[in-house]
Scaffold this active site. Structure first.
Site, short mmCIF file in Angstrom:
data_model
loop_
_atom_site.label_atom_id
_atom_site.label_comp_id
_atom_site.label_asym_id
_atom_site.label_seq_id
_atom_site.Cartn_x
_atom_site.Cartn_y
_atom_site.Cartn_z
N ASP A 80 3.52 2.19 -4.44
CA ASP A 80 2.58 2.95 -5.26
C ASP A 80 2.35 2.12 -6.52
O ASP A 80 3.26 1.98 -7.35
CB ASP A 80 3.19 4.32 -5.62
CG ASP A 80 2.28 5.14 -6.53
OD1 ASP A 80 1.26 4.60 -7.02
OD2 ASP A 80 2.60 6.31 -6.76
N VAL A 81 1.15 1.57 -6.67
CA VAL A 81 0.92 0.64 -7.77
C VAL A 81 0.99 1.31 -9.14
O VAL A 81 1.10 0.63 -10.16
CB VAL A 81 -0.41 -0.13 -7.63
CG1 VAL A 81 -0.42 -1.02 -6.41
CG2 VAL A 81 -1.61 0.80 -7.67
N ASP A 131 0.85 -1.20 0.00
CA ASP A 131 0.00 0.00 0.00
C ASP A 131 0.87 1.24 0.00
O ASP A 131 2.04 1.20 0.41
CB ASP A 131 -0.93 -0.01 1.23
CG ASP A 131 -2.22 0.79 1.02
OD1 ASP A 131 -2.14 2.02 0.87
OD2 ASP A 131 -3.29 0.18 0.98
N THR A 171 -16.71 0.78 3.57
CA THR A 171 -15.27 1.06 3.67
C THR A 171 -15.05 2.57 3.57
O THR A 171 -15.94 3.31 3.12
CB THR A 171 -14.47 0.41 2.51
OG1 THR A 171 -14.76 1.13 1.31
CG2 THR A 171 -14.78 -1.06 2.33
N ASN A 213 -6.23 -5.08 -5.69
CA ASN A 213 -7.35 -4.48 -4.96
C ASN A 213 -7.24 -2.96 -4.84
O ASN A 213 -8.25 -2.27 -4.77
CB ASN A 213 -7.41 -5.14 -3.57
CG ASN A 213 -8.31 -4.40 -2.63
OD1 ASN A 213 -9.53 -4.53 -2.67
ND2 ASN A 213 -7.70 -3.61 -1.73
N TYR A 233 -13.79 6.05 -13.73
CA TYR A 233 -13.73 4.91 -12.79
C TYR A 233 -14.41 3.69 -13.41
O TYR A 233 -13.84 2.59 -13.41
CB TYR A 233 -14.42 5.29 -11.48
CG TYR A 233 -14.50 4.19 -10.44
CD1 TYR A 233 -13.43 3.92 -9.60
CD2 TYR A 233 -15.66 3.42 -10.28
CE1 TYR A 233 -13.50 2.91 -8.63
CE2 TYR A 233 -15.74 2.42 -9.32
CZ TYR A 233 -14.66 2.17 -8.49
OH TYR A 233 -14.74 1.17 -7.54
P1 NAD Z 1 -10.26 1.82 0.60
O1 NAD Z 1 -10.14 3.24 0.20
O2 NAD Z 1 -10.73 1.47 1.96
O3 NAD Z 1 -8.87 1.07 0.33
C1 NAD Z 1 -8.13 1.30 -0.83
C2 NAD Z 1 -6.66 1.17 -0.49
O4 NAD Z 1 -5.89 1.38 -1.68
C3 NAD Z 1 -6.18 2.19 0.55
O5 NAD Z 1 -5.47 1.55 1.59
C4 NAD Z 1 -5.27 3.10 -0.25
O6 NAD Z 1 -4.19 3.66 0.50
C5 NAD Z 1 -4.76 2.15 -1.33
N1 NAD Z 1 -4.22 2.86 -2.48
C6 NAD Z 1 -4.73 3.95 -3.10
N2 NAD Z 1 -3.90 4.35 -4.07
C7 NAD Z 1 -2.86 3.48 -4.07
C8 NAD Z 1 -1.67 3.38 -4.85
N3 NAD Z 1 -1.38 4.26 -5.82
N4 NAD Z 1 -0.81 2.38 -4.57
C9 NAD Z 1 -1.08 1.51 -3.58
N5 NAD Z 1 -2.18 1.56 -2.81
C10 NAD Z 1 -3.05 2.55 -3.05
O7 NAD Z 1 -11.22 1.17 -0.49
P2 NAD Z 1 -12.07 -0.18 -0.56
O8 NAD Z 1 -13.49 0.22 -0.56
O9 NAD Z 1 -11.56 -1.20 0.37
O10 NAD Z 1 -11.76 -0.61 -2.07
C11 NAD Z 1 -10.95 -1.72 -2.41
C12 NAD Z 1 -11.31 -2.15 -3.81
O11 NAD Z 1 -12.70 -2.51 -3.87
C13 NAD Z 1 -11.12 -1.08 -4.89
O12 NAD Z 1 -10.59 -1.69 -6.05
C14 NAD Z 1 -12.51 -0.58 -5.14
O13 NAD Z 1 -12.67 -0.04 -6.44
C15 NAD Z 1 -13.30 -1.86 -4.97
N6 NAD Z 1 -14.72 -1.63 -4.69
C16 NAD Z 1 -15.13 -1.05 -3.52
C17 NAD Z 1 -16.50 -0.86 -3.28
C18 NAD Z 1 -17.04 -0.24 -2.02
O14 NAD Z 1 -18.25 -0.04 -1.92
N7 NAD Z 1 -16.23 0.05 -1.03
C19 NAD Z 1 -17.42 -1.25 -4.26
C20 NAD Z 1 -16.96 -1.82 -5.43
C21 NAD Z 1 -15.60 -2.01 -5.64
#
Ligand code: NAD
Length: 262
Positions: free
Chosen positions: A65-66, A36, A196, A92, A162
């Site tokens: 940083d991905v 992360d 989240t 993720n 997105y």
């Molecule tokens: P979150 O914001 O809680 O977690 C995302 C994480 O990604 C964070 O820890 C952040 O620091 C990290 N991140 C951001 N940019 C980064 C980078 N450049 N390099 C490395 N890490 C990075 O979000 P979440 O809700 O847990 O989402 C996780 C996944 O689930 C995502 O792919 C999101 O699109 C998908 N998703 C979430 C939801 C929802 O309702 N929460 C719905 C559909 C899909």
């Protein structure tokens, strides 16, 4: 559904679904690399794994940083050096932002670069480097799980970039599944509304948070099973990572409490 002697790399493992996925994979025996941008959050995920008596696997954090290919290559090296192999990649990490995004008439190069850099180039870099490592170290049983969204399947107005990144992830996953069978299985999951930090941030970063509770409430209302907890998504990822899913590849699996069934 054990994952003993498997090394999993989870991007975005500092928060939300990624943190819970790291914990569930470790509970089932995997050694987990938590990757992360957020070092504090990532270290907290590792600490929560190490302090849990139920956990069979171990964990290690690597700041990544991905959207930076060198950093992603270093993440994969870290997994091999720390645990000896790469067997499972969970792509993720992602960002959702109404400020950077918008309807297509508000398209900006800056927003596009930001969103695609993390949500699409990131998983592509990770697949490039992790699959190369899996082919060397995973004994013909590598697994990729790409976390997309229901936005890949149904419209999400106001977040056109997105949704496009998530749709592209579905297509990328299918190509990988066909290209690298039988050594690598690759599947996409499409979560619905999950509690989240991303969920609220995505809705109120346009500076107008007055509509957030209503928008959230209506999304939850349209979901037959209501709001998901991150563990609901994490358990599906653990299943796909396991040998119980040995014949599942190239699939796009909604984990959305029935949202897209309507
Ligand atoms: P979150 O914001 O809680 O977690 C995302 C994480 O990604 C964070 O820890 C952040 O620091 C990290 N991140 C951001 N940019 C980064 C980078 N450049 N390099 C490395 N890490 C990075 O979000 P979440 O809700 O847990 O989402 C996780 C996944 O689930 C995502 O792919 C999101 O699109 C998908 N998703 C979430 C939801 C929802 O309702 N929460 C719905 C559909 C899909």
């Amino acid at each position: 559904m054990r994952l003993d002697n498997r090394t999993a790399v989870v991007t975005g493992g500092a928060s939300g679904i990624g943190a819970e996925t790291s914990r569930v994979l470790a509970e089932r025996g995997a050694d987990v690399v938590v990757a992360d941008l957020d070092a504090d959050g990532g270290e907290q995920t590792v600490a929560s794994i190490e302090s849990d008596d139920e956990t069979a696997g171990s964990a290690s954090f690597v700041e990544t940083d991905v959207s930076d290919e060198d950093a992603v290559a270093a993440m994969v090296d870290h997994a091999e050096e720390t645990f000896g192999s790469v067997d499972v990649l969970v792509n993720n990490a992602a960002v959702a932002s109404r400020e950077a995004d918008g309807p297509i008439t508000e398209f900006s190069e800056e927003g596009y670069e930001f969103l695609t850099g993390i949500n699409l180039r990131g998983p592509m870099y990770a697949c490039k480097h992790a699959i190369a490592a899996m082919l060397e170290t995973s004994d013909g049983t590598g697994v990729v799980v790409n976390n997309a969204s229901i936005a890949a399947l149904v419209a999400e107005p106001g977040m056109d970039v997105y949704t496009a990144t998530k749709g592209a992830l579905v297509s990328l996953t299918r190509s990988i599944a066909v290209e690298y069978a039988p050594e690598i299985r690759a599947n996409t999951i499409c979560p619905g509304v999950v509690q989240t930090p991303m969920l609220e941030a995505a809705m109120d970063d346009d500076g107008d948070d007055s509509d957030v509770p209503d928008t959230l409430a209506s999304m939850v209302e349209e979901t037959p099973l209501g709001m998901a907890d991150p563990v609901d998504i994490a358990r599906t990822i653990a299943f796909l990572a396991s040998a119980d899913a040995a014949f599942v590849t190239g699939a796009t699996i909604p984990v959305d409490g029935g949202y897209t069934a309507r």
